[in-house]
Design a protein around this motif. Structure first.
Motif, PDB file in Angstrom:
ATOM      1  N   SER A  58       0.817  -0.971  -0.223  1.00 42.70           N
ATOM      2  CA  SER A  58       0.039   0.027  -0.017  1.00 42.70           C
ATOM      3  C   SER A  58       0.923   1.268  -0.038  1.00 42.70           C
ATOM      4  N   SER A  59       1.650   1.250   0.611  1.00 40.17           N
ATOM      5  CA  SER A  59       2.470   2.525   0.934  1.00 40.17           C
ATOM      6  C   SER A  59       3.786   2.769  -0.168  1.00 40.17           C
ATOM      7  N   GLY A  60       3.714   1.628  -1.040  1.00 43.39           N
ATOM      8  CA  GLY A  60       5.150   1.537  -1.957  1.00 43.39           C
ATOM      9  C   GLY A  60       5.949   0.407  -1.760  1.00 43.39           C
ATOM     10  N   HIS A  61       6.496   0.010  -2.875  1.00 41.23           N
ATOM     11  CA  HIS A  61       7.419  -1.009  -2.988  1.00 41.23           C
ATOM     12  C   HIS A  61       8.663  -0.670  -2.015  1.00 41.23           C
ATOM     13  N   PRO A  62       9.250  -1.589  -0.951  1.00 45.78           N
ATOM     14  CA  PRO A  62      10.288  -1.396  -0.207  1.00 45.78           C
ATOM     15  C   PRO A  62      11.521  -0.652  -1.134  1.00 45.78           C
ATOM     16  N   LEU A  63      11.925  -1.387  -2.006  1.00 46.38           N
ATOM     17  CA  LEU A  63      12.941  -0.741  -2.688  1.00 46.38           C
ATOM     18  C   LEU A  63      12.918   0.541  -3.436  1.00 46.38           C
ATOM     19  N   LEU A  64      11.639   0.829  -3.698  1.00 44.26           N
ATOM     20  CA  LEU A  64      11.547   2.228  -4.388  1.00 44.26           C
ATOM     21  C   LEU A  64      11.578   3.259  -3.175  1.00 44.26           C
ATOM     22  N   LYS A  65      10.917   2.868  -2.051  1.00 44.12           N
ATOM     23  CA  LYS A  65      10.982   3.637  -0.834  1.00 44.12           C
ATOM     24  C   LYS A  65      12.464   4.087  -0.386  1.00 44.12           C
ATOM     25  N   GLU A  66      13.231   3.150  -0.468  1.00 42.39           N
ATOM     26  CA  GLU A  66      14.671   3.010  -0.192  1.00 42.39           C
ATOM     27  C   GLU A  66      15.214   4.235  -1.051  1.00 42.39           C
ATOM     28  N   GLU A  67      14.970   4.152  -2.416  1.00 37.33           N
ATOM     29  CA  GLU A  67      15.541   5.040  -3.455  1.00 37.33           C
ATOM     30  C   GLU A  67      14.956   6.484  -3.250  1.00 37.33           C
ATOM     31  N   ILE A  68      13.753   6.477  -2.918  1.00 36.24           N
ATOM     32  CA  ILE A  68      13.360   7.690  -2.609  1.00 36.24           C
ATOM     33  C   ILE A  68      13.685   8.633  -1.359  1.00 36.24           C
ATOM     34  N   ALA A  69      14.131   7.821  -0.635  1.00 38.90           N
ATOM     35  CA  ALA A  69      14.534   8.393   0.768  1.00 38.90           C
ATOM     36  C   ALA A  69      15.959   8.857   0.428  1.00 38.90           C
ATOM     37  N   LYS A  70      16.740   8.581  -0.586  1.00 36.99           N
ATOM     38  CA  LYS A  70      17.908   9.008  -0.765  1.00 36.99           C
ATOM     39  C   LYS A  70      18.089  10.623  -1.330  1.00 36.99           C
ATOM     40  N   LEU A  71      16.856  10.901  -1.619  1.00 36.64           N
ATOM     41  CA  LEU A  71      16.532  12.413  -2.035  1.00 36.64           C
ATOM     42  C   LEU A  71      16.695  13.278  -0.890  1.00 36.64           C
ATOM     43  N   TYR A  72      16.369  12.793   0.378  1.00 34.72           N
ATOM     44  CA  TYR A  72      16.351  13.543   1.502  1.00 34.72           C
ATOM     45  C   TYR A  72      17.675  13.493   2.216  1.00 34.72           C
ATOM     46  N   THR A  73      17.633  14.156   3.223  1.00 35.70           N
ATOM     47  CA  THR A  73      18.771  14.116   4.134  1.00 35.70           C
ATOM     48  C   THR A  73      18.593  13.380   5.608  1.00 35.70           C
ATOM     49  N   THR A  74      17.276  13.630   6.034  1.00 38.21           N
ATOM     50  CA  THR A  74      16.655  12.861   7.187  1.00 38.21           C
ATOM     51  C   THR A  74      15.531  12.052   7.143  1.00 38.21           C
ATOM     52  N   ILE A  75      14.809  11.972   5.915  1.00 35.61           N
ATOM     53  CA  ILE A  75      13.617  11.134   5.828  1.00 35.61           C
ATOM     54  C   ILE A  75      14.191   9.618   5.750  1.00 35.61           C
ATOM     55  N   ILE A  76      13.210   8.930   6.271  1.00 34.13           N
ATOM     56  CA  ILE A  76      13.433   7.614   5.990  1.00 34.13           C
ATOM     57  C   ILE A  76      12.232   6.745   5.407  1.00 34.13           C
ATOM     58  N   PRO A  77      12.347   5.836   4.957  1.00 31.61           N
ATOM     59  CA  PRO A  77      11.249   5.102   4.251  1.00 31.61           C
ATOM     60  C   PRO A  77       9.928   5.122   4.700  1.00 31.61           C
ATOM     61  N   ASP A  78      10.046   4.813   6.000  1.00 30.20           N
ATOM     62  CA  ASP A  78       8.775   4.551   6.868  1.00 30.20           C
ATOM     63  C   ASP A  78       8.101   5.856   6.901  1.00 30.20           C
ATOM     64  N   GLU A  79       8.683   7.009   6.398  1.00 31.30           N
ATOM     65  CA  GLU A  79       8.076   8.310   6.724  1.00 31.30           C
ATOM     66  C   GLU A  79       7.848   8.838   5.187  1.00 31.30           C
ATOM     67  N   LEU A  80       7.458   7.619   4.324  1.00 28.58           N
ATOM     68  CA  LEU A  80       6.883   7.814   2.905  1.00 28.58           C
ATOM     69  C   LEU A  80       5.775   6.987   2.860  1.00 28.58           C
ATOM     70  N   ASN A  81       4.933   7.860   1.726  1.00 25.54           N
ATOM     71  CA  ASN A  81       3.887   7.024   1.216  1.00 25.54           C
ATOM     72  C   ASN A  81       3.786   7.211  -0.317  1.00 25.54           C
ATOM     73  N   VAL A  82       3.725   6.237  -1.099  1.00 29.28           N
ATOM     74  CA  VAL A  82       3.861   6.366  -2.393  1.00 29.28           C
ATOM     75  C   VAL A  82       2.408   6.505  -3.183  1.00 29.28           C
ATOM     76  N   MET A  83       1.988   7.271  -3.977  1.00 29.30           N
ATOM     77  CA  MET A  83       0.820   7.454  -4.608  1.00 29.30           C
ATOM     78  C   MET A  83       0.742   8.282  -5.676  1.00 29.30           C
ATOM     79  N   VAL A  84      -0.125   8.519  -6.424  1.00 30.93           N
ATOM     80  CA  VAL A  84      -0.262   9.343  -7.758  1.00 30.93           C
ATOM     81  C   VAL A  84      -0.326  10.777  -7.080  1.00 30.93           C
ATOM     82  N   PRO A  85       0.527  11.703  -7.626  1.00 31.31           N
ATOM     83  CA  PRO A  85       0.892  13.115  -7.217  1.00 31.31           C
ATOM     84  C   PRO A  85      -0.561  13.860  -6.849  1.00 31.31           C
ATOM     85  N   GLU A  86      -1.367  13.772  -8.041  1.00 27.42           N
ATOM     86  CA  GLU A  86      -2.815  14.585  -7.762  1.00 27.42           C
ATOM     87  C   GLU A  86      -3.560  13.925  -6.502  1.00 27.42           C
TER      88      GLU A  86
END
Length: 373
Positions: A58-86
Motif C-alpha cells: 500500500s505505501s509503496g515498494h520497499p526498494l522504491l521507498k529506499e531510493e526515494i529516501a536518498k533524495l532527502y537528508t533525514t527522511i527514512i522509508p517509513d516516513e514515505l507513502n507512494v501514490m499518484v501526485p494529484e
C-alpha cells in the motif's frame, strides 16, 4: 464535495492531444520505455522481467521507498507513502483540513493546492508574487496573511507557473514562521532538482520541520509523468498514518510496472537530471533570443528553476483571445493566465521539450502576421 472545475486540466483535455505544438508543457521531454530500461542494472532488470501484475504494498515498494529516501537528508522509508501526485494532494488536504480552517496558499498555482480546501469550506488567503524584473514572492507579504489560527500554509518552490523560488534564508524563515505559529506546511516540491544552479536548490521542507509534508514524484524532474508515481514525505507520524488509512478508499496501492520503472529511474537520477537540465539550458537560449526579438510584445524574465515560466503579453489584445487564435489557427498551445484564475495578460510557456523551436516558429509566424497595438 461540490468542487469547481479544474480549469487548467479542462484546457489541456481540450487541446493537448489534438494540437500539434504544445508550448505549455510543464514536464520534461518524457523518456521512452526502452531508453529507461537500458539504464537498468542486472538486479532491477530482473525485477522488471519477472514482474507479476499483482497488488503492491500500500505505501509503496520497499526498494522504491529506499531510493526515494536518498533524495532527502533525514527522511527514512517509513516516513514515505507512494501514490499518484494529484491523489497525494487530495488525500493530504482531506486529512489535514476541516470546514472553517484558515489556509494560506501561494498563488497562482496548481488549482488543487487551494481548490480542495475551498471546496471543503476553508477560508483561503492567497500569497501572490510581485512582477517586477521577474516574479518574486515576498515573505513580508506572507507574514501579513498568516493568522494565529492558520491551520495550513501551502507553498510551491520552484513555482508553477512562474519558475520563481525563494532564497534558502527566506525558506528557513518560512519554516520558522510555521513552527512558531504551530501551522502545518504543505510543500509542493515537484520541480526540485531542476534548479539551474545548485546554489538555488532548497532542502525539502519535510527534512526541516516535523509538521511539514512534502510532495514529490516522477512526473516533472524525472521526465516520467506516464508512470503516475509520486509520494508524500513527513515526520508527522500521526498525519502519515491518517493518510495511509484514507488511501484505502482511493487507489489502495500503486501500479506495479510504474514502481519498478521508478526504481530504475531513481537509481539513474543524476543521468536523467543532467539530461533534462541540458535540454532546459539549450531551450532557454532559444527563448532568450525569441523574446529579445519581440520586446514590443512580451515582457520576459528568465526564471531560476524549472521547465516553465510566466511571461507577460504587453499588447492590447486579451490574453485569452491571443491564445485562442494561436491554438486554432496555428495549432500551437499556450496557457493563458485565466486558467489559473489569475488577473493580467500572462501565459505559461514550457521549455523542456525537444520540439520547442518548432512551436516558437509557429508563435513567430502568428505575431508577424497580426497587427497588435
Amino acid at each position: 464535495m461540490n468542487i469547481a472545475p479544474f480549469e487548467l486540466e479542462r484546457y489541456f483535455a481540450k487541446y493537448e492531444f489534438s494540437t500539434k505544438y504544445l508550448l505549455s508543457c510543464s514536464d520534461c521531454e518524457p523518456l521512452h520505455l526502452q531508453e529507461l530500461l537500458k539504464m537498468a542494472d542486472t538486479e532491477t532488470l530482473k525485477l522488471w522481467n519477472n514482474l507479476k501484475l499483482a497488488y503492491t504494498e500500500s505505501s509503496g515498494h520497499p526498494l522504491l521507498k529506499e531510493e526515494i529516501a536518498k533524495l532527502y537528508t533525514t527522511i527514512i522509508p517509513d516516513e514515505l507513502n507512494v501514490m499518484v501526485p494529484e491523489e497525494a494532494i487530495f488525500i493530504a488536504m482531506n486529512c489535514i483540513l476541516e470546514k472553517g480552517d484558515h489556509v494560506v496558499a501561494s498563488f497562482p498555482g496548481y488549482q488543487s493546492l487551494y481548490e480542495i480546501a475551498n471546496a471543503m469550506g476553508c477560508e483561503i488567503s492567497k500569497w501572490q508574487p510581485n512582477f517586477t524584473n521577474g516574479w518574486k514572492f515576498d515573505v513580508e507579504k506572507l507574514k501579513s496573511l498568516l493568522r494565529p489560527n492558520t491551520k495550513l500554509l501551502v507553498i510551491n518552490f520552484p513555482h508553477n507557473p512562474s519558475g520563481a523560488t525563494v532564497s534558502k534564508a527566506e525558506f528557513y524563515e518560512i519554516i520558522e514562521l510555521c513552527r512558531q505559529n504551530n501551522t502545518l506546511l504543505f510543500s509542493d516540491e515537484m520541480y526540485r532538482f531542476l534548479e539551474y544552479s545548485a546554489d538555488n536548490r532548497l532542502p525539502s521542507a519535510s527534512d526541516l520541520y516535523e509538521n511539514a509534508i512534502s510532495l514529490f514524484g516522477m512526473s516533472k524532474s524525472f521526465a516520467l509523468p506516464g508512470l503516475r508515481i509520486g509520494w508524500l514525505s513527513s515526520k508527522n507520524k500521526k498525519l502519515m498514518n491518517k493518510i495511509g488509512a484514507f488511501k484505502d478508499y482511493t487507489t489502495i496501492c500503486n501500479n506495479a510496472p510504474g514502481e519498478i520503472l521508478s526504481i530504475i529511474a531513481l537509481q539513474n537520477k543524476h543521468k536523467i537530471l543532467d539530461r533534462n537540465l541540458k535540454l532546459i539550458s539549450e531551450n532557454l537560449q532559444l527563448l532568450d533570443s525569441f523574446f529579445a526579438n519581440y520586446k514590443n510584445l512580451f515582457e520576459w524574465h528568465k526564471p531560476l528553476a524549472g521547465p516553465i515560466s510566466f511571461p507577460k503579453l504587453t499588447t492590447n489584445i486579451h490574453i485569452d483571445e491571443f491564445c485562442k487564435i494561436l491554438v486554432t489557427e496555428y495549432e500551437t498551445m499556450l496557457l493563458p493566465s485565466s486558467v489559473y484564475g489569475f488577473q493580467g495578460k500572462f501565459f505559461r510557456i514550457g521549455f523542456a521539450r525537444k520540439d520547442l523551436n518548432e512551436g516558437l516558429i509557429q508563435l513567430e509566424s502568428f505575431v508577424n502576421r497580426h497587427t497588435f497595438d
